[in-house]
Design a protein around this motif. Structure first.
Motif, PDB file in Angstrom:
ATOM      1  N   VAL A   9      35.481  52.195  29.249  1.00  0.00           N
ATOM      2  CA  VAL A   9      34.384  53.054  28.805  1.00  0.00           C
ATOM      3  C   VAL A   9      34.969  54.383  28.366  1.00  0.00           C
ATOM      4  O   VAL A   9      36.161  54.663  28.583  1.00  0.00           O
ATOM      5  N   GLU A  47      27.807  45.082  26.990  1.00  0.00           N
ATOM      6  CA  GLU A  47      26.578  45.729  26.540  1.00  0.00           C
ATOM      7  C   GLU A  47      26.012  46.676  27.599  1.00  0.00           C
ATOM      8  O   GLU A  47      25.120  47.478  27.310  1.00  0.00           O
ATOM      9  N   TYR A  59      25.961  49.855  30.186  1.00  0.00           N
ATOM     10  CA  TYR A  59      26.500  51.212  30.195  1.00  0.00           C
ATOM     11  C   TYR A  59      26.533  51.712  31.632  1.00  0.00           C
ATOM     12  O   TYR A  59      25.857  51.188  32.525  1.00  0.00           O
ATOM     13  N   GLU A 100      25.827  58.996  30.107  1.00  0.00           N
ATOM     14  CA  GLU A 100      25.802  57.547  29.950  1.00  0.00           C
ATOM     15  C   GLU A 100      27.043  57.141  29.158  1.00  0.00           C
ATOM     16  O   GLU A 100      27.238  57.591  28.025  1.00  0.00           O
ATOM     17  N   ASP A 129      29.289  54.393  27.287  1.00  0.00           N
ATOM     18  CA  ASP A 129      29.463  53.099  26.623  1.00  0.00           C
ATOM     19  C   ASP A 129      30.944  52.931  26.304  1.00  0.00           C
ATOM     20  O   ASP A 129      31.771  53.792  26.596  1.00  0.00           O
ATOM     21  N   GLN A 130      31.278  51.817  25.663  1.00  0.00           N
ATOM     22  CA  GLN A 130      32.693  51.571  25.351  1.00  0.00           C
ATOM     23  C   GLN A 130      33.216  52.507  24.265  1.00  0.00           C
ATOM     24  O   GLN A 130      34.353  52.965  24.345  1.00  0.00           O
ATOM     25  N   ARG A 164      29.501  58.098  24.159  1.00  0.00           N
ATOM     26  CA  ARG A 164      28.945  58.607  25.411  1.00  0.00           C
ATOM     27  C   ARG A 164      27.764  59.513  25.082  1.00  0.00           C
ATOM     28  O   ARG A 164      27.743  60.178  24.041  1.00  0.00           O
TER      29      ARG A 164
END
Length: 573
Positions: free
Chosen positions: A34, A65, A67, A79, A81-82, A85
């Motif tokens: 992430v 998918e 988070y 938050e 994500d890969q 953010r």
């Protein structure tokens, strides 16, 4: 005894080829990740599970998918994500669901990686994710591109300068470049050094097949040549074992590279093959090698090159009068593989088989680590399944011949690919077993074509023929990684792509190769040819290749050398 020592010394180094060819399956793996954070973490939330650090939450990560919600020490809530953010504008309480406003930011603080399986890979070392993910996808294809180029270059050099010198250089090169890979300082130097490593690895494998084929002779040729692949498979098993033990990529690479160090220290003692020396009219050097073979094999009867080859100076002079372009002095190139219709048809058919066999072989191998279950065990089994397949192949080749063994196993590989498409993805064990069966069947065909190619072509272009075939084979191996990577688009894509190529091969072999492959000469039990004229005659075509062949190089005479001192080898077989 002599042939056995030379053989096992040569094929031991083939393990390093299997090691380097498949090393990237663990070296370039992409773990869960992430976006990085701009501060220290106080608490982490994933769905209804909470933890005090991101390291504690990786075991709950089930989908890319998802988070992760993170609260920093300064109270900010992010938050993650890969590849992006988001910062929540309202930070009242820590909850997974949030309907308010958010500000999206790029991953300017790097990435956080799951290190529970791999402490470090080249992907985590140089952040080859998101917009740099394509660089990671190019690692294996660029390596195979080096394999392609190395096969052609060193195959040609081996025909010009000899097998011995190429084996010396490529053996040392594998060790030096293998260690150098571990100490590369950035992605681009890593790719360049691995490209050079691929060239020398390919060069060794191509020349080693020719080298052992020219030494062991008819009695043990099938078993000896096919089991070079067995040592390649052992290299794949070593990759699985070292990958399980060493979870840092540069340590993993060093251990893989020193696995075959003993051969590098003793490869300088390997002699040149009498076949190559005789094709270059170096009769004295050939006699020295044969005398050494006689001493090792305890053969008391003198063996003279002049008697074996029936060298007659007047015949040589008359054969060369007015023609300076003889087979022994001519510089051969890839066009000699198309010197007449008989040889050209043979070359096209062989190249097609090389391409399809390579594509299937590497699709099965590279995709094994993503089939589910234990990836180390999967790769180990994919390597181990090759060992019995070569035994079965050798028996079939000796009983049925090369052609009658090759065609059914290629068709079986295509049928297995179709079968895998209809297996539900939840049946991991069944998929793995089918994958092993596919690797087994394609392994037979892929292993057979090396020996078949070496037997179909004469000494003067044998390394070039195997090298050019390996070049076509590497085109398939360059395409194979992309087929595996297409799993991210459609889970069945690599299998469909393999089936399409198999169907192309089967269709051509059923129709065109019904004429071409069946019309190829059966080489089982026949002596190796030394000139293109002899190779053409083996195909029942009396047309010459526009070259005159001196009588000193007859295949029958060279066969006597090939058979020299083979009693012990046949017993060992």
């Amino acid at each position: 005894r002599f042939q056995a020592c030379v053989y096992f010394a040569s094929v031991f180094q083939a393990m390093s080829c299997g090691i380097h060819y498949l090393a990237s399956v663990f070296m370039a793996v992409t773990p869960n990740f992430v976006c990085g954070l701009p501060g220290n973490v106080s608490s982490v939330l994933l769905h209804n599970s909470s933890a005090s650090s991101i390291e504690d939450i990786w075991t709950l990560w089930t989908s890319t998918e998802n988070y992760i919600v993170v609260q920093l020490e300064n109270g900010e809530i992010w938050e993650l994500d890969q590849c992006s953010r988001s910062k929540r504008e309202v930070s009242l309480d820590l909850a997974y669901e949030y309907k308010g406003n958010k500000s999206v930011f790029p991953c300017s603080d790097g990435f956080l990686y799951d290190d529970t399986k791999w402490k470090s890979t080249v992907v985590t070392q140089w952040d080859l994710v998101c917009d740099r993910e394509w660089l990671a996808k190019l690692i294996q294809p660029t390596f195979m591109l080096g394999v392609l180029i190395g096969a052609v270059i060193f195959g040609d050099i081996a025909d010009r300068l000899g097998r011995q010198r190429v084996i010396w250089f490529t053996s040392a090169g594998q060790f030096v470049f293998g260690i150098a890979v571990a100490f590369t300082f950035d992605y681009y130097s890593f790719v360049i050094v691995r490209f050079l490593l691929a060239m020398v690895s390919s060069g060794y494998l191509v020349v080693a097949f020719v080298y052992v084929t020219e030494f062991v002779g008819i009695k043990a040729r099938t078993w000896a040549s096919m089991h070079v692949h067995a040592f390649f498979a052992l290299g794949i098993m070593v990759v699985a074992l070292v990958g399980f033990l060493a979870r840092t990529w540069w340590v993993y690479q060093i251990f893989l590279s020193i696995a075959t160090l003993p051969f590098v220290l003793c490869c300088w003692m390997l002699p040149e093959t009498p076949f190559w020396l005789l094709s270059g009219e170096r009769y004295e050097d050939a006699q020295k090698v044969i005398d050494t073979m006689a001493r090792w094999n305890k053969v008391s009867t003198p063996c003279k090159v002049s008697e074996l080859c029936s060298v007659q100076q007047d015949d040589q002079a008359s054969g060369r009068m007015g023609d300076d372009d003889t087979s022994s002095t001519k510089k051969h190139n890839i066009l000699d593989l198309f010197c007449n219709w008989q040889i050209a048809r043979r070359t096209i058919t062989v190249w097609l088989i090389w391409f399809t066999g390579s594509l299937g072989y590497y699709v099965f191998s590279l995709s094994s680590v993503s089939l589910g279950g234990n990836e180390y065990l999967n790769l180990f089994l994919i390597g181990a399944v090759e060992l019995p397949c070569y035994i079965i192949a050798c028996v079939a080749m000796d009983k049925l011949g090369r052609r009658n063994t090759l065609i059914p196993f290629l068709i079986l590989s295509a049928l297995i690919c179709v079968l895998i498409m209809f297996i539900p993805q939840d049946f991991n064990i069944l998929i793995i077993l089918a994958n092993m069966a596919g690797k087994f069947s394609i392994g037979v065909a892929f292993g057979l074509i090396y020996l078949y190619t070496a037997e179909l072509y004469p000494t003067i272009v044998r390394s070039l023929a195997v090298g050019s075939g390996s070049m076509m084979c590497r085109v398939g191996s360059v395409v194979a990684p992309f087929c595996v990577y297409l799993r991210s688009v459609w889970i069945f894509m690599p299998l469909v792509a393999t089936v399409y190529f198999f169907q192309l091969l089967v269709g051509i072999m059923a129709l065109l190769s019904g004429i071409l492959t069946i019309m190829l000469p059966e080489t089982l039990g026949k002596p190796l040819t030394n000139t293109l004229v002899e190779a053409t005659e083996m195909g029942r075509n009396k047309k010459s290749c526009s070259e005159k062949t001196p009588p000193a190089h007859s295949g029958a005479a060279l066969e006597k050398i090939e058979m020299f001192g083979q009693e012990r080898v046949s017993t060992d077989k």
